[in-house]
Design a protein around this motif. Structure first.
Motif, PDB file in Angstrom:
ATOM      1  N   ALA A 169       0.676  -1.264   0.115  1.00 32.24           N
ATOM      2  CA  ALA A 169      -0.085  -0.081   0.097  1.00 32.24           C
ATOM      3  C   ALA A 169       0.934   1.405   0.093  1.00 32.24           C
ATOM      4  O   ALA A 169       0.084   2.445   0.048  1.00 32.24           O
ATOM      5  CB  ALA A 169      -1.002   0.110   1.440  1.00 32.24           C
ATOM      6  N   GLN A 170       1.973   1.382  -0.108  1.00 21.64           N
ATOM      7  CA  GLN A 170       2.929   2.385  -0.025  1.00 21.64           C
ATOM      8  C   GLN A 170       2.809   3.485  -1.115  1.00 21.64           C
ATOM      9  O   GLN A 170       2.913   4.767  -0.718  1.00 21.64           O
ATOM     10  CB  GLN A 170       4.435   2.017   0.048  1.00 21.64           C
ATOM     11  N   ASP A 171       2.003   3.234  -2.321  1.00 22.31           N
ATOM     12  CA  ASP A 171       1.833   3.980  -3.310  1.00 22.31           C
ATOM     13  C   ASP A 171       0.465   3.922  -3.652  1.00 22.31           C
ATOM     14  O   ASP A 171      -0.258   4.435  -4.535  1.00 22.31           O
ATOM     15  CB  ASP A 171       2.427   3.457  -4.729  1.00 22.31           C
ATOM     16  N   ILE A 172      -0.334   3.820  -2.579  1.00 22.11           N
ATOM     17  CA  ILE A 172      -1.916   3.567  -2.287  1.00 22.11           C
ATOM     18  C   ILE A 172      -2.352   4.371  -1.310  1.00 22.11           C
ATOM     19  O   ILE A 172      -2.494   3.731  -0.308  1.00 22.11           O
ATOM     20  CB  ILE A 172      -2.565   2.055  -2.619  1.00 22.11           C
ATOM     21  N   PRO A 173      -2.195   5.690  -1.285  1.00 26.25           N
ATOM     22  CA  PRO A 173      -2.471   6.491   0.043  1.00 26.25           C
ATOM     23  C   PRO A 173      -3.476   6.215   0.781  1.00 26.25           C
ATOM     24  O   PRO A 173      -3.678   6.270   2.143  1.00 26.25           O
ATOM     25  CB  PRO A 173      -2.267   7.881  -0.361  1.00 26.25           C
ATOM     26  N   GLU A 174      -4.905   6.071   0.164  1.00 25.09           N
ATOM     27  CA  GLU A 174      -5.885   5.814   0.991  1.00 25.09           C
ATOM     28  C   GLU A 174      -6.063   4.531   1.549  1.00 25.09           C
ATOM     29  O   GLU A 174      -6.549   4.286   2.540  1.00 25.09           O
ATOM     30  CB  GLU A 174      -7.274   6.073  -0.146  1.00 25.09           C
ATOM     31  N   TYR A 175      -5.619   3.397   0.995  1.00 24.47           N
ATOM     32  CA  TYR A 175      -5.486   2.248   1.652  1.00 24.47           C
ATOM     33  C   TYR A 175      -4.445   2.156   2.765  1.00 24.47           C
ATOM     34  O   TYR A 175      -4.734   1.776   3.816  1.00 24.47           O
ATOM     35  CB  TYR A 175      -4.960   1.342   0.215  1.00 24.47           C
ATOM     36  N   LYS A 176      -3.310   2.752   2.506  1.00 21.16           N
ATOM     37  CA  LYS A 176      -2.222   3.016   3.794  1.00 21.16           C
ATOM     38  C   LYS A 176      -2.985   3.613   4.683  1.00 21.16           C
ATOM     39  O   LYS A 176      -2.731   2.955   5.934  1.00 21.16           O
ATOM     40  CB  LYS A 176      -1.143   3.612   3.137  1.00 21.16           C
ATOM     41  N   VAL A 177      -3.648   4.753   4.533  1.00 18.31           N
ATOM     42  CA  VAL A 177      -4.518   5.556   5.748  1.00 18.31           C
ATOM     43  C   VAL A 177      -5.333   4.504   6.200  1.00 18.31           C
ATOM     44  O   VAL A 177      -5.566   4.266   7.653  1.00 18.31           O
ATOM     45  CB  VAL A 177      -5.022   6.602   5.165  1.00 18.31           C
ATOM     46  N   PHE A 178      -6.131   3.574   5.563  1.00 16.61           N
ATOM     47  CA  PHE A 178      -7.247   2.806   6.052  1.00 16.61           C
ATOM     48  C   PHE A 178      -6.418   1.669   6.857  1.00 16.61           C
ATOM     49  O   PHE A 178      -6.934   1.639   7.986  1.00 16.61           O
ATOM     50  CB  PHE A 178      -7.854   2.023   5.122  1.00 16.61           C
ATOM     51  N   LEU A 179      -5.477   1.039   6.357  1.00 16.84           N
ATOM     52  CA  LEU A 179      -4.950   0.078   7.162  1.00 16.84           C
ATOM     53  C   LEU A 179      -4.306   0.587   8.494  1.00 16.84           C
ATOM     54  O   LEU A 179      -4.270  -0.150   9.549  1.00 16.84           O
ATOM     55  CB  LEU A 179      -3.627  -0.808   6.262  1.00 16.84           C
ATOM     56  N   GLU A 180      -3.587   1.767   8.322  1.00 14.66           N
ATOM     57  CA  GLU A 180      -3.081   2.414   9.661  1.00 14.66           C
ATOM     58  C   GLU A 180      -4.011   2.554  10.548  1.00 14.66           C
ATOM     59  O   GLU A 180      -3.968   2.255  12.001  1.00 14.66           O
ATOM     60  CB  GLU A 180      -2.369   3.619   9.179  1.00 14.66           C
ATOM     61  N   GLY A 181      -5.390   3.051  10.103  1.00 17.17           N
ATOM     62  CA  GLY A 181      -6.535   3.407  11.007  1.00 17.17           C
ATOM     63  C   GLY A 181      -7.229   2.076  11.790  1.00 17.17           C
ATOM     64  O   GLY A 181      -7.488   2.011  12.974  1.00 17.17           O
ATOM     65  N   LYS A 182      -7.416   1.055  10.970  1.00 19.15           N
ATOM     66  CA  LYS A 182      -7.867  -0.099  11.299  1.00 19.15           C
ATOM     67  C   LYS A 182      -6.841  -1.291  12.090  1.00 19.15           C
ATOM     68  O   LYS A 182      -7.283  -2.125  12.826  1.00 19.15           O
ATOM     69  CB  LYS A 182      -8.717  -0.791  10.292  1.00 19.15           C
ATOM     70  N   PHE A 183      -5.673  -1.345  11.822  1.00 20.28           N
ATOM     71  CA  PHE A 183      -4.680  -2.294  12.099  1.00 20.28           C
ATOM     72  C   PHE A 183      -3.567  -1.507  12.640  1.00 20.28           C
ATOM     73  O   PHE A 183      -2.379  -2.084  12.205  1.00 20.28           O
ATOM     74  CB  PHE A 183      -4.650  -3.191  10.966  1.00 20.28           C
ATOM     75  N   GLY A 184      -3.744  -0.836  13.373  1.00 21.20           N
ATOM     76  CA  GLY A 184      -2.563   0.169  13.919  1.00 21.20           C
ATOM     77  C   GLY A 184      -1.485  -0.634  14.738  1.00 21.20           C
ATOM     78  O   GLY A 184      -0.418  -0.472  14.496  1.00 21.20           O
ATOM     79  N   ASN A 185      -2.058  -1.552  15.508  1.00 25.25           N
ATOM     80  CA  ASN A 185      -0.913  -2.478  16.252  1.00 25.25           C
ATOM     81  C   ASN A 185      -0.114  -3.540  15.425  1.00 25.25           C
ATOM     82  O   ASN A 185       1.191  -3.413  15.488  1.00 25.25           O
ATOM     83  CB  ASN A 185      -1.576  -3.343  17.273  1.00 25.25           C
ATOM     84  N   ILE A 186      -0.715  -3.893  14.339  1.00 24.05           N
ATOM     85  CA  ILE A 186      -0.175  -4.696  13.355  1.00 24.05           C
ATOM     86  C   ILE A 186       0.855  -3.756  12.706  1.00 24.05           C
ATOM     87  O   ILE A 186       2.052  -4.162  12.324  1.00 24.05           O
ATOM     88  CB  ILE A 186      -0.895  -5.537  12.486  1.00 24.05           C
ATOM     89  N   ILE A 187       0.187  -2.667  11.963  1.00 25.10           N
ATOM     90  CA  ILE A 187       1.352  -1.691  11.408  1.00 25.10           C
ATOM     91  C   ILE A 187       2.537  -1.346  12.189  1.00 25.10           C
ATOM     92  O   ILE A 187       3.614  -1.316  11.580  1.00 25.10           O
ATOM     93  CB  ILE A 187       0.374  -0.590  10.988  1.00 25.10           C
ATOM     94  N   GLN A 188       2.256  -1.144  13.441  1.00 23.48           N
ATOM     95  CA  GLN A 188       3.197  -0.477  14.227  1.00 23.48           C
ATOM     96  C   GLN A 188       4.405  -1.383  14.346  1.00 23.48           C
ATOM     97  O   GLN A 188       5.707  -1.080  14.084  1.00 23.48           O
ATOM     98  CB  GLN A 188       2.954  -0.112  15.686  1.00 23.48           C
ATOM     99  N   GLU A 189       3.964  -2.754  14.464  1.00 23.98           N
ATOM    100  CA  GLU A 189       5.118  -3.783  14.554  1.00 23.98           C
ATOM    101  C   GLU A 189       5.730  -3.947  13.249  1.00 23.98           C
ATOM    102  O   GLU A 189       6.867  -4.159  13.338  1.00 23.98           O
ATOM    103  CB  GLU A 189       4.374  -4.962  14.896  1.00 23.98           C
TER     104      GLU A 189
END
Length: 194
Positions: A169-189
């Motif tokens: 998702a690095q080049d898909i900004p809206e998807y990246k924002v969604f993943l960060e919002g819904k899966f913050g703990n997984i993304i932080q890891e």
């Protein structure tokens, strides 16, 4: 009958559009209840709720599979995902009897595609997609698998899948924002391990 869901009112003809298969297709299903999952896109809904500015098409998110009996199973990848995605969303389920160029999709039961426009014969307004999904579940037409019902193996698979999706998702900004919002703990890891 074949069914197609949309948030757009007044459609008289379903026009093929380029989607995940990189060619212009109309997607339909022989089961009305299966079309309901397309009334909302979690990525688009989340971005609009937080005020994230985006133009163009939104990346699609729809987590479902099918039981061995061919019943659609809507799967929650985060707590209350079905409510978050569908509550308060209205839309339309369009129907037609005849699709001369219909081709069955091998990977999605009851789904067909058409490479040519499909005339609409009927339209049903759905005032709340969540309520429609719950009603279909109560009739045994679909299954909603709550996040709390996921096995440890499924949760591990979701985590692995989200990490891969985030890298993609690095080049898909809206998807990246969604993943960060819904899966913050997984993304932080994921960020800490890079």
């Amino acid at each position: 009958m074949y069914y197609h869901a949309s948030n757009v009112a007044g459609i008289e003809e379903l026009i093929p559009g380029v989607s995940m298969h990189d060619k212009a297709l109309v997607y339909m299903t022989a089961k009305r209840e299966n079309a309901l999952v397309y009334l909302s896109n979690a990525v688009e809904k989340y971005c609009k709720e937080i005020g994230f500015k985006h133009s163009g098409k939104y990346h699609k998110w729809c987590s479902y599979g099918f039981t061995k009996d061919g019943i659609l199973e809507l799967q929650e990848y985060w707590p209350d995902a079905v409510f978050d995605t569908y509550a308060g969303v209205s839309g339309y389920v369009y129907a037609t009897k005849d699709v001369p160029t219909a081709e069955s999709m091998k990977d999605i039961p009851f789904a067909v595609t058409s490479t040519t426009p499909v005339p609409v014969e009927a339209c049903e307004y759905v005032p709340d997609a969540y309520e429609a999904l719950k009603a279909a579940e109560e009739k045994g037409l679909i299954k909603i698998k709550k996040y709390s019902e996921n096995s440890k193996e499924m949760l591990a698979w979701i985590e692995c899948c989200i990490k891969e999706q985030y890298k993609m998702a690095q080049d898909i900004p809206e998807y990246k924002v969604f993943l960060e919002g819904k899966f913050g703990n997984i993304i932080q890891e994921c960020l800490l391990n890079n």
